[in-house]
Design an enzyme around this catalytic site. Structure first.
Site, PDB file in Angstrom:
ATOM      1  N   ASP A 136      34.276  30.800  59.277  1.00  0.00           N
ATOM      2  CA  ASP A 136      34.161  30.432  57.773  1.00  0.00           C
ATOM      3  C   ASP A 136      34.201  31.879  56.979  1.00  0.00           C
ATOM      4  O   ASP A 136      34.361  32.881  57.446  1.00  0.00           O
ATOM      5  CB  ASP A 136      32.799  30.028  57.915  1.00  0.00           C
ATOM      6  CG  ASP A 136      32.277  29.650  56.406  1.00  0.00           C
ATOM      7  OD1 ASP A 136      33.187  29.009  55.848  1.00  0.00           O
ATOM      8  OD2 ASP A 136      31.078  29.655  56.206  1.00  0.00           O
ATOM      9  N   LYS A 137      34.574  31.655  55.638  1.00  0.00           N
ATOM     10  CA  LYS A 137      34.450  32.754  54.980  1.00  0.00           C
ATOM     11  C   LYS A 137      33.286  33.096  54.265  1.00  0.00           C
ATOM     12  O   LYS A 137      32.505  34.005  54.460  1.00  0.00           O
ATOM     13  CB  LYS A 137      35.601  32.257  53.787  1.00  0.00           C
ATOM     14  CG  LYS A 137      35.866  33.801  52.626  1.00  0.00           C
ATOM     15  CD  LYS A 137      36.257  33.415  51.568  1.00  0.00           C
ATOM     16  CE  LYS A 137      35.252  32.889  50.594  1.00  0.00           C
ATOM     17  NZ  LYS A 137      34.667  33.487  49.775  1.00  0.00           N
ATOM     18  N   LYS A 304      36.072  32.926  28.315  1.00  0.00           N
ATOM     19  CA  LYS A 304      36.600  33.807  29.601  1.00  0.00           C
ATOM     20  C   LYS A 304      37.609  33.057  30.476  1.00  0.00           C
ATOM     21  O   LYS A 304      37.292  31.790  30.563  1.00  0.00           O
ATOM     22  CB  LYS A 304      35.225  34.183  30.162  1.00  0.00           C
ATOM     23  CG  LYS A 304      34.496  33.017  30.663  1.00  0.00           C
ATOM     24  CD  LYS A 304      33.265  33.485  31.488  1.00  0.00           C
ATOM     25  CE  LYS A 304      32.316  32.668  32.225  1.00  0.00           C
ATOM     26  NZ  LYS A 304      31.171  33.041  32.648  1.00  0.00           N
ATOM     27  N   ARG A 338      37.547  40.484  41.777  1.00  0.00           N
ATOM     28  CA  ARG A 338      37.904  39.072  41.013  1.00  0.00           C
ATOM     29  C   ARG A 338      37.751  39.790  39.559  1.00  0.00           C
ATOM     30  O   ARG A 338      36.760  40.105  39.125  1.00  0.00           O
ATOM     31  CB  ARG A 338      36.792  38.120  41.480  1.00  0.00           C
ATOM     32  CG  ARG A 338      36.770  37.631  42.718  1.00  0.00           C
ATOM     33  CD  ARG A 338      35.914  36.812  42.892  1.00  0.00           C
ATOM     34  NE  ARG A 338      35.451  36.333  44.152  1.00  0.00           N
ATOM     35  CZ  ARG A 338      35.354  35.099  44.638  1.00  0.00           C
ATOM     36  NH1 ARG A 338      34.992  34.221  43.321  1.00  0.00           N
ATOM     37  NH2 ARG A 338      35.121  34.610  45.786  1.00  0.00           N
ATOM     38  N   ARG A 531      40.197  25.124  51.238  1.00  0.00           N
ATOM     39  CA  ARG A 531      39.710  23.761  50.799  1.00  0.00           C
ATOM     40  C   ARG A 531      39.875  22.857  51.952  1.00  0.00           C
ATOM     41  O   ARG A 531      40.229  21.684  51.811  1.00  0.00           O
ATOM     42  CB  ARG A 531      40.843  23.306  49.864  1.00  0.00           C
ATOM     43  CG  ARG A 531      40.747  24.346  48.511  1.00  0.00           C
ATOM     44  CD  ARG A 531      41.087  23.394  47.161  1.00  0.00           C
ATOM     45  NE  ARG A 531      40.046  22.853  46.739  1.00  0.00           N
ATOM     46  CZ  ARG A 531      39.123  23.279  45.626  1.00  0.00           C
ATOM     47  NH1 ARG A 531      39.286  24.319  45.142  1.00  0.00           N
ATOM     48  NH2 ARG A 531      38.227  22.383  45.391  1.00  0.00           N
TER      49      ARG A 531
END
Lengths: 950, 353
Positions: A136-137, A304, A338, A531
């Site tokens: 899993d991340k 943003k 990010r 996903r």
């Protein structure tokens, strides 16, 4: 819960192999007994019939009946080939090795006091055979903690630390942090290192103020202020939380919101902005904006979003600033951060009123509302003025890149299965070293139709292996009528990566395409599926299990990983953050992803090694023991006479050989853990099943045949017609039994000594102690007292005293020992000289390096030098804008909490070790189900407790 | 797993840092390297060689004489006579002559041997009652069921000693005489006592407690084994202390042989007589045999064996030869391994990764 999949009883491949072998052994036993029964038939016919004068047959039985009885007698005598005590010993060994995992301090996570835990004791050796790791991340590779790391404001980059000479410094735990004491409401856990930014805020730089004002206003975070000054944020994505917290610390404290207002503390001054509109985020827009009226009455739009999107909507006047900011953005992205771009625009009151009117109409429109709203948003979000950019670090767990590097060196393939978006997943893939810039190519499969997906997979494969042959992908059909074919491992030149997203995966997992997908994926070094639903995670695991003869491991922390944890051969739960669901259905659990390398490369490898050594030796010792009976049958008229004393038969497995072999399988290690880490290749033999297979078993059996021949015929020839030095009998049955069993015990003990590579004091004690025990027990059993107590139970009285004082007895023992050992040593020595295994090589190296301790393992931070740009707030989801403006959350707080905002799971919430605790919310909805694309964070994301264990 | 520790504090669940739990126990890791294996091989070859030579010399110094008397000489007639079971009660004596070329020096042991007699059959071996033989009164009158069908005679009287082993006792007897050159035959004195294991004689086999009864009275209500001519308390007419279960011939027979071909001690040359003080001189000898034991049933052979002994036991050439063969095998392997090591392993090229 419905997605959790079935719980199946997990067994290791060695278990399954053992079952097959035990069946074979039964067959073998039957064959041996049949041979002996036939032998008995002919013996009775030719010899026994002559002997009935001395030994009448019972009830006048015929030879045929006698051979029938003999068959069953030999089943009883030779049943020691069927290793019943093996199963008990195997369980003890696994239990012991599980305890080692529990006890390992290097897998103990001090920060939340979590030791590693082996929740099952049946799978240990499989840990040494893992070929595929499904991870899993979020929460597993990453901590799911976002930190505001850097920013670029008005063309100036903040966040780096320089020394006096202008040299950039590496930020470590010891780097001085910025003091936020000027701000009463600052979050003490927030850490920032660049003092220049605080200076800029204090100097009231208007751009910097606007920057943080934007961050404090443009979001969908909820604030909770239980006590004055103690603010908790609940954000729908951790990124937003991080941004708002950053603004809070730099003096723009978001305090509360109502559906139509936002209250912030601006440099110690309370202001309330009227919230006129939220132009919510969605996947296409990749941006969000708010329109607010400041206390002074000024109308502004704050926006943003992803850099590419915002850049298209900037005013021409910003072009210079854009260039500088782009440089900064590239720099940030290069560090795996990010990025978000911030822009604003002052609005004209008149225009806005008119826009608002149209907005109202559009939002109440019954049809085509979405696109109309989009158009309206598009219209107002233009000619923006660039403010700057933020860079958020999705913090990886400690040691993740190193772990992944180690695992891939051990030839373990890592597949990341995440519910996150493609960009996020890809980004993390790069930052944790899974995808590398040096890779020849990273294929991205994102087709929306089966044909597209098939084509993309095909293309990927042809570019990896242009001259691929379509056939011969399957291993030759296996025995036992296994209907499922097994895919071979295809070797490709170069390293490739594969990224596939959820809906493509759905097609790829269809029956017609699964092989296509699997072939392509298995050729790649790294695979990322993004996903994916929990069910798909399990499907992927099952696909690999089905077609690959490989052991799989799934590691995850959340409820959405449960299905794959259950599906994989071995499930590992990351404990301590995400609640207990994953841990409860896992087989092993620990607190940090990096412990996986220790679990596999050290504990798994040792467990496998020990188990295989144990099995090989155990089969050897029992076969050798039993085959001697077989040879003796040819000399005792196939009468089912045992060679050994029955007490020896009883105690052989129980007392004389149990402890030494247990000692070996609990303590043995070829090289210690440090070397295991230095040479991850040591793990490969396990994946290839080299240490215990049918072939190895067959070799054991052959070896036993040889040993038993030596152990029977040498004593036979040495003793027959021999007498003691005083002329008395020593060739009698009892002396022969004693001699043979002593030879046997010496032979198997010496064999064990050759198997053992790690002689601790305990092992030595066990081996020597067992031999001593044998003599002690033997002399006791054969003593006068025992005989006089039960004459029929201890008929061997005096045998030990009368034969073990004979030199020829001891010379026979010596000769059998030499002859049993000779081929073993020769064979092993030749193997080491001619084709040394990786183990031999490393052990050789260890011997050479014994004088100097091995250098510590490399623990440098791997920085990637990519220029990849990330998209807008990755874990963001649509719909929160409506939520915050609807006011629903104010009217029915309890209910709304459970409907979204209180998924406090994925964070280090600190107070609750269970995180998103197991159980049900007040509304009866299950709280543990982690909705894959709605990621909720909460508060206290910035913990800076220094972990002494790190 | 594991019990919750009664500890508190932030590191309450931290595992102990003991060498055992952390798998850091100090240990010795041997490895088969050329430095250890090759010298070991040469050393073992040398040891085996020396042992082999020494044993061979030892064994060569013993003398052995085997004489199969099943059908030899006048025993041929007895052999034929014994083929008919109805003659079992009749006695038959025969004699066999033999000569010794070289004197047997030292103690000379006299064995009788049987071939193809399976004392090691499971049912045969079990067919005895150690409780009876150790003098348990209860077992005397009530032999173990293992003795069947030799536990009671037709009239239901318990047999002592019971069982197939005792029943089939070897009952030939021998008289050995030496043809003294130029003189008459001298009977060779044999010591027939002290030829069993000490433990057998003194622990394993006891007569039932006599309590002032004669041995015959003790065995009053028992029958003799079916094939026996004499009851157990009259086995040795010459020595009353050698009767009953402690009769040494019985004890020796009861120690079952491991293999179908075996020899059992019959007596030891009594060297008190000056003719035999140095052993058996070379010359001609006669054995007079009371030929009772039938062997034709199991196609067996009977023999007598005369042998001298050393510390190593009798004349068994197997171990010396085996040691010599092993020694040369090890030497051969050692040379081969040395060559291979020299060619391939020495440079450590194979050890490179």
């Amino acid at each position: 819960m419905q997605n959790c999949g079935k719980s199946t009883f997990k067994r290791t491949s060695i278990d399954r192999l053992m079952n097959v072998l035990v069946l074979c052994i039964f067959g073998f036993l039957a064959i041996m007994c049949t041979i002996l029964a036939i032998g008995n038939y002919f013996w009775e016919l030719n010899e026994g019939s002559q002997f009935i004068v001395f030994l009448p047959r019972q009830d006048g039985n015929k030879a045929a009946f006698s051979s029938f009885l003999t068959f069953w007698s030999y089943v009883i005598i030779l049943n020691t080939v069927v290793p019943i005590s093996l199963y008990v010993s195997v369980e003890i060994i696994r239990l012991g090795n599980s305890f080692y995992i529990d006890w390992d301090r290097k897998m103990y996570y001090a920060r939340n006091d979590t030791p590693a835990e082996a929740r099952t004791t049946t799978l240990n050796e499989e840990l040494g055979q893992i070929k595929y790791v499904f991870s899993d991340k979020t929460g597993t590779l990453t901590q799911n903690i976002m930190t505001f790391n850097k920013c670029s404001i008005n063309g100036k980059s903040y966040g780096e630390v320089y020394d006096y000479t202008g040299q950039r410094l590496e930020i470590t735990e010891h780097t001085e942090t910025v003091d936020f004491s000027f701000n009463q409401l600052a979050d003490p856990r927030f850490v920032f290192h660049d003092h220049a930014l605080v200076e800029a805020v204090k100097l009231e730089n208007p751009e910097v103020h606007a920057f943080f004002r934007l961050l404090a206003l443009c979001h969908t975070v909820m604030a909770e202020e239980k006590k004055e000054g103690e603010i908790f944020y609940q954000a729908q994505s951790p990124d937003e939380g991080a941004l708002v917290t950053a603004a809070r610390n730099f003096g723009f404290v978001f305090r509360s919101r109502t559906p139509d207002s936002v209250s912030i503390m601006e440099m110690g001054k309370q202001c309330s902005y009227e919230l006129l509109a939220i132009l919510d985020f969605n996947n296409v827009r990749k941006r969000m904006s708010v329109i607010v009226r400041s206390p002074e009455g000024k109308l502004s739009l704050y926006c943003k979003g992803a850099d590419t999107i915002i850049y298209e909507r900037l005013h021409q006047s910003c072009s210079k600033l854009m260039d500088v900011t782009t440089d900064h953005l590239n720099e940030f992205a290069g560090e795996g951060l990010r990025t978000l771009v911030l822009a604003y625009k002052d609005l004209d009151e008149e225009y806005f009123n008119q826009w608002q009117q149209r907005h109202h109409e559009a939002s109440t429109d019954l049809d085509d509302r979405e696109s109309k709203l989009d158009q309206l948003y598009e219209e107002i979000e233009k000619d923006l003025l660039l403010l700057g950019a933020t860079a958020i670090e999705d913090k990886l767990q400690d040691g993740v890149p190193q772990t992944i590097e180690q695992l891939s060196k051990a030839d373990i393939k890592i597949w990341v299965l995440t519910g996150d978006k493609q960009e996020t997943a890809e980004n993390i893939g790069y930052s944790c070293n899974l995808l590398q810039e040096e890779m020849n190519e990273v294929f991205i499969v994102s087709g929306n139709s089966p044909e597209d997906v098939r084509q993309e997979l095909r293309n990927a494969r042809t570019s990896m292996k242009p001259d691929a042959v379509e056939d011969s992908v399957f291993l030759p059909e296996r025995t036992l009528g296994k209907s499922v074919k097994v895919l071979t491992d295809e070797v490709v030149n170069g390293e490739y990566g594969l990224v596939i997203n959820g809906h493509s995966l759905a097609y790829a997992l269809e029956h017609s395409m699964e092989l296509e997908f699997l072939r392509t994926a298995c050729m790649c070094k790294a695979v990322i599926c993004c996903r994916v639903t929990p069910l798909q995670k399990a499907q992927v695991v099952q696909l690999v299990k089905k077609y690959k003869q490989a052991v799989t491991l799934a590691i995850g922390d959340g409820a959405n990983d449960v299905s794959m944890i259950k599906a994989a051969h071995i499930g590992v739960g990351i404990s301590g953050q995400e609640g207990m669901q994953a841990v409860l259905s896992s087989d092993y659990s620990f607190a940090q992803f990096r412990f996986l390398q220790r679990l596999l490369l050290v504990h798994g490898r040792w467990s496998y090694l020990r188990m295989c050594k144990f099995l090989r030796y155990f089969f050897y010792k029992n076969f050798t023991f039993t085959f001697v009976h077989f040879w003796y049958a040819f000399f005792c008229g196939f009468s089912a006479q045992t060679v050994y004393d029955e007490w020896f038969i009883t105690l052989y497995n129980l007392m004389y050989t149990a402890l030494p072999v247990l000692g070996m399988s609990l303590f043995d290690q070829d090289v210690n853990d440090v070397w295991s880490f230095q040479h991850p290749q040591l793990y490969v033999p396990g994946q290839l099943n080299l240490y215990f297979s049918k072939k190895a078993f067959f070799k054991c059996a052959l070896h036993s045949v040889y040993s038993s021949l030596v152990l029977f015929f040498i004593p036979y020839l040495a003793m027959c017609n021999t007498v003691r030095d005083d002329g008395k009998d020593v060739a009698d049955y009892q002396s022969f039994a004693l001699l043979t069993q002593t030879c046997l015990l010496f032979a198997v003990s010496i064999q064990l000594s050759f198997e053992m590579t790690y002689w601790t004091a305990v092992n030595t004690f066990f081996v020597l102690g067992s031999l001593a025990m044998y003599f002690a027990v033997t002399f006791t059993m054969y003593s006068n007292g025992m005989f006089l107590m039960l004459p029929s139970a201890f008929p061997f009285i005096g045998a030990a005293r009368n034969s073990l004082n004979q030199p020829n007895v001891w010379l026979t023992i010596l000769l059998t020992s030499i002859l049993c050992v000779l081929p073993v040593v020769t064979y092993r020595f030749l193997l080491i000289q001619l084709c040394p295994t990786i183990n031999d090589k490393v052990m050789f190296k260890v011997r050479q390096a014994k004088a100097t301790p091995p250098p510590p393992t490399r623990r440098t931070r791997i920085r990637r030098t990519s220029s990849r740009r990330s998209g807008y707030a990755f874990s963001h989801a649509q719909g929160y804008g409506d939520l915050v403006t609807s006011g629903r959350f104010l009217r029915r707080p309890a209910v709304s909490r459970s409907s979204g905002f209180t998924h406090i799971g994925r964070t280090t919430t600190g107070f609750s070790p269970m995180g998103r605790s197991a159980g049900y919310s007040p509304t009866g909805r299950l709280q543990n189900a982690k909705v894959p694309d709605v990621e909720v964070t909460s508060l206290q994301m910035y913990r800076t407790i220094k972990d002494p264990a790190l | 797993m594991g019990k919750a520790k009664v500890k508190s504090g932030p590191l309450a669940r931290r595992p102990d840092n003991s060498a055992f739990k952390q798998q850091r126990l100090p240990a010795w890791s041997p490895m088969l390297t050329a430095n250890t294996v090759l010298p070991f091989f040469y050393f073992m070859a040398l040891i085996c060689m020396l042992l082999g030579v020494w044993l061979l010399l030892t064994v060569q110094s013993t003398q052995e004489m085997k004489l199969d008397y099943t059908e030899a000489g006048s025993c041929n007639l007895c052999y034929i006579k014994r083929q008919n079971a109805s003659n079992a009660a009749q006695s038959c004596t025969c004699s066999v002559m033999f000569s010794i070329q070289k004197a047997f020096k030292g103690d000379v042991f006299f064995y009788y041997g049987l071939k193809n007699f399976h004392q090691n059959l499971r049912r045969y071996m079990d067919s005895r009652d150690d409780g009876q033989m150790v003098g348990r009164k209860r077992n005397l009158k009530n032999p173990s069921s293992y003795c069947q069908p030799f536990d009671k005679d037709q009239t239901g009287v318990p047999i002592a000693p019971c069982g197939a082993v005792a029943n089939s006792i070897f009952n030939d007897s021998f008289t050995l005489s030496y043809h003294q050159p130029g003189s008459y035959r001298v009977r060779i004195p044999l010591l027939r006592r002290g030829i069993t294991w000490y433990t057998d004689e003194n622990v394993k086999f006891r007569n039932p407690k006599t309590e002032n009864l004669t041995l015959a009275e003790v065995f009053k209500d028992t029958a003799r084994p079916l094939y026996w001519q004499k009851p157990v308390y009259e086995l040795d007419p010459d020595d009353p202390t050698n009767n009953g279960f402690i009769n040494e011939d019985l004890i020796i027979w009861m120690r079952e042989a491991a293999f179908p071909n075996f020899k059992k001690l019959y007596g030891v040359l009594n060297r008190a007589d000056e003719v035999f003080a140095k052993g058996l001189p070379a010359g001609n000898y006669t054995i007079d045999i009371n030929y009772n034991f039938p062997v034709q049933y199991f196609r067996g052979r009977k023999e007598v064996v005369l042998t001298t002994l050393t510390w190593f036991g009798g004349q068994n050439h197997f171990l010396p030869v085996a040691y010599l063969v092993t020694s040369s095998l090890i030497l051969l392997l050692a040379v081969v391994l040395t060559v291979i090591w020299w060619k391939f392993g020495k440079a450590g090229k194979n050890m490179q990764e």
